[in-house]
Design an enzyme around this catalytic site. Sequence first.
Site, PDB file in Angstrom:
ATOM      1  N   TYR A  24      -3.262  -7.886   0.780  1.00 44.79           N
ATOM      2  CA  TYR A  24      -3.222  -6.808   1.758  1.00 44.79           C
ATOM      3  C   TYR A  24      -4.144  -5.676   1.333  1.00 44.79           C
ATOM      4  CZ  TYR A  24       0.850  -9.171   3.583  1.00 44.79           C
ATOM      5  OH  TYR A  24       1.687 -10.102   4.112  1.00 44.79           O
ATOM      6  N   HIS A  25      -4.760  -5.044   2.294  1.00 48.77           N
ATOM      7  CA  HIS A  25      -5.622  -3.906   2.024  1.00 48.77           C
ATOM      8  C   HIS A  25      -4.811  -2.623   2.173  1.00 48.77           C
ATOM      9  CE1 HIS A  25      -9.235  -6.352   2.065  1.00 48.77           C
ATOM     10  NE2 HIS A  25      -8.751  -6.966   3.122  1.00 48.77           N
ATOM     11  N   ALA A  26      -5.155  -1.638   1.409  1.00 48.28           N
ATOM     12  CA  ALA A  26      -4.462  -0.348   1.487  1.00 48.28           C
ATOM     13  C   ALA A  26      -5.005   0.431   2.681  1.00 48.28           C
ATOM     14  CB  ALA A  26      -4.668   0.439   0.211  1.00 48.28           C
ATOM     15  N   VAL A  27      -4.275   0.394   3.766  1.00 47.90           N
ATOM     16  CA  VAL A  27      -4.649   1.179   4.937  1.00 47.90           C
ATOM     17  C   VAL A  27      -3.525   2.164   5.214  1.00 47.90           C
ATOM     18  CG1 VAL A  27      -6.011  -0.685   5.954  1.00 47.90           C
ATOM     19  CG2 VAL A  27      -3.657  -0.407   6.645  1.00 47.90           C
TER      20      VAL A  27
END
Length: 87
Positions: A24-27
């Site tokens: 997961y990307h940190a958004v």
Amino acid sequence: MTTFDYIVVGAGSAGCQDQGYCGYHAVGTAAMGPDDDDVLDTRLRVRGVEGLRVVDCSAMPTMVSGNLNGPMMAMAWRAADLILQDR
């Protein structure tokens, strides 16, 4: 040994314990929004800090369902316009 034990041993010998990562990307960590509680205003400026903008995926309020490269390029293009307008 149980099946779980074999999985743990196999993962350890493959180096997974030291080389693992989250997919997961940190958004949304510095999400943009209209409220005073939001970190960024609608022009990507950090509230309460003069001259600082955030132009990366942390400014996105929610995760997109596809690759982040396209939306990030569009955000950078728009941010460049905003910076030029505010000069």
